[in-house]
Design a protein around this motif. Structure first.
Motif, PDB file in Angstrom:
ATOM      1  N   ASP A  91      -2.862  -2.268  -2.507  1.00  0.00           N
ATOM      2  CA  ASP A  91      -1.746  -2.108  -3.440  1.00  0.00           C
ATOM      3  C   ASP A  91      -1.035  -3.388  -3.443  1.00  0.00           C
ATOM      4  OD1 ASP A  91       0.956  -1.559  -4.513  1.00  0.00           O
ATOM      5  OD2 ASP A  91       1.461  -0.115  -2.852  1.00  0.00           O
ATOM      6  N   ARG A 128       8.967  -3.306   5.572  1.00  0.00           N
ATOM      7  CA  ARG A 128       7.694  -3.348   4.919  1.00  0.00           C
ATOM      8  C   ARG A 128       6.776  -4.359   5.567  1.00  0.00           C
ATOM      9  NH1 ARG A 128       6.419  -6.825   0.893  1.00  0.00           N
ATOM     10  NH2 ARG A 128       8.598  -7.374   0.548  1.00  0.00           N
ATOM     11  N   GLN A 131      -3.272  -6.025   0.643  1.00  0.00           N
ATOM     12  CA  GLN A 131      -2.747  -6.373  -0.826  1.00  0.00           C
ATOM     13  C   GLN A 131      -3.875  -5.935  -1.857  1.00  0.00           C
ATOM     14  OE1 GLN A 131      -3.543 -10.550  -2.189  1.00  0.00           O
ATOM     15  NE2 GLN A 131      -1.312 -10.770  -2.309  1.00  0.00           N
ATOM     16  N   LEU A 149       3.037  -4.014   8.055  1.00  0.00           N
ATOM     17  CA  LEU A 149       1.667  -4.506   7.832  1.00  0.00           C
ATOM     18  C   LEU A 149       1.235  -5.408   8.854  1.00  0.00           C
ATOM     19  CD1 LEU A 149       2.739  -5.998   4.016  1.00  0.00           C
ATOM     20  CD2 LEU A 149       1.189  -4.172   4.798  1.00  0.00           C
ATOM     21  N   ARG A 193       2.905  -4.357  -2.278  1.00  0.00           N
ATOM     22  CA  ARG A 193       3.095  -4.276  -0.769  1.00  0.00           C
ATOM     23  C   ARG A 193       3.225  -5.815  -0.207  1.00  0.00           C
ATOM     24  NH1 ARG A 193      -1.046  -0.882   2.375  1.00  0.00           N
ATOM     25  NH2 ARG A 193       0.346  -1.418   4.007  1.00  0.00           N
TER      26      ARG A 193
END
Length: 416
Positions: free
Chosen positions: A231, A108, A228, A112, A234
């Motif tokens: 969501d 995850r 951010q 990003l 995340r």
């Protein structure tokens, strides 16, 4: 000469016999046995993997993780942080980062930021990297006018990668010298200054994030803030700060030492350097070989097997801290012909052929950028100054005796 050890039999990686000549020390360990029991700064013993195949196993086998909680063993990292002078209020910023988590959490976080470091994105940065390098070399020329010595570490090796990574991330120009100072404190393990430096750096990143919330820009911080906002699950505030801190720090320290170590190695190989000047297409392979033979990172952070494993014939219980020795692996005669020789035309076969950037899930996120900066910086340096030479005998260049990094304190040259 045998490897130095503590009374308990573990090799002390802080011992001057190791830090003064790490190539010889780690080479002895590798040839004595596939693994060695080591310690550093009073830490509990860990297993050091020294041979190429075993190091690749530690880096790529999913049974090895970076989070000790997943392996069921004791977590001694806070104690190690305390020994390094890291205060408890900032230790978590180092213990829960993209570098120290595994599995879905690591995937995850990596997703990003990975877009900023794709091969395509890095290739698009090349003109800017060349522009920055050219400006720095103008300053080198001015400083070296009349034969005055110039320190390439401070004149080129540090400012090139720190400018590139700070522009990419979104660190203002006025703050970049401060990052150089913080990085110097952390990599030299100055215990008295570590705490204040970390607190200042973390507070600085918090301030940068706050600034981008009100004034977004075309940089990585703004992209993370936007992710951010879209969501919040995340990416937490702490995760964002730790990620930015890790990227800026790792994104300039290691590349700076690749540039300075590489320049010194090339000055000691005039025939190979002449071949590069005659055929500049060889620079990519040359930087790859420099990363193998003179890479700055000696070993990785701790890994932990989640089950009982065997490594190099050694039984290692689950939860035991394990270190992947990048330096000894990259000089392993079982994997490389003439491993201690610099061969800028060395064939690699598939991939890089070395473990200087790591391997596996935690392979260096900025490897493509580091390779490009090494190639551009060194090629332009030696094209601009064909008479470049050391200002002191090679044996007088001072290597900093620090565990984990191979780096020179300064690289005085005359530009000719």
């Amino acid at each position: 000469m045998t490897a130095p050890s503590t009374p308990g039999g573990a090799v002390d990686l802080m011992d001057p016999a190791v830090t003064t000549d790490p190539y010889a020390a780690y080479g002895r360990l590798r040839e004595q046995a596939p693994t060695a029991t080591v310690t550093m700064m009073g830490s509990p013993p860990a297993v050091l993997a020294t041979r190429y195949d075993d190091v690749r196993t530690v880096l790529t086998d999913p049974r090895f993780v970076t989070d000790p909680a997943l392996a069921g063993g004791p977590d001694n990292r806070e104690m190690i942080m305390e020994q390094m002078g890291v205060p408890a209020d900032v230790a978590d910023y180092l213990l829960r980062t993209i570098l120290t988590v595994d599995g879905a959490e690591h995937t995850r976080l990596r997703r990003l930021v990975s877009r900023a470091f794709t091969v395509r994105r890095v290739a698009a940065l090349r003109p800017r990297v060349e522009e920055i390098t050219a400006a720095l070399l103008d300053q080198v020329a001015a400083a070296g006018a009349g034969g005055a010595p110039v320190d390439l570490v401070e004149a080129l090796a540090y400012p090139l990668p720190i400018t590139v990574i700070c522009e990419l991330v979104g660190v203002p120009e006025a703050d970049r010298a401060q990052w150089h100072e913080w990085g110097e404190i952390l990599t030299t393990m100055d215990r008295e200054r570590t705490g204040p430096a970390l607190r200042a750096a973390i507070a600085h990143v918090h301030a940068l994030v706050d600034a981008r919330r009100s004034e977004p820009a075309d940089d990585l911080i703004s992209a993370l803030v936007a992710a951010q906002d879209e969501d919040g699950d995340r990416l937490s505030d702490r995760e964002m700060v730790t990620m930015i801190f890790a990227i800026v720090m790792a994104g300039h320290e290691t590349t700076a030492h690749l540039l300075s170590n590489g320049a010194l190695a090339l000055l000691g190989a005039p025939d190979q350097l002449a071949a590069l000047r005659a055929d500049p297409a060889g620079w990519s392979a040359a930087v790859n070989e420099l990363m193998r033979a003179r890479g700055p990172v000696q070993f990785t952070q701790l890994r932990y097997p989640t089950v009982d494993v065997e490594l190099g014939g050694t039984a290692i219980p689950a939860g035991t801290p394990v270190i992947a020795g990048l330096l000894p692996a990259n000089h392993d005669p079982r994997a490389f012909d003439r491993p201690d020789e610099l061969d800028l035309a060395r064939p690699t076969g598939r991939g890089e052929g070395h473990v200087g950037f790591g391997q596996g899930a935690h392979y260096c996120l900025g490897a493509a950028l580091a390779r490009q900066e090494g190639e551009v910086g060194l090629r332009m340096l030696f094209e601009r100054f064909p008479g470049l030479r050391l200002a002191v005998p090679a044996e007088e260049v001072v290597w900093l005796p620090r565990p984990g990094f191979s780096r020179v304190a300064a690289l005085p040259v005359r530009v000719g």
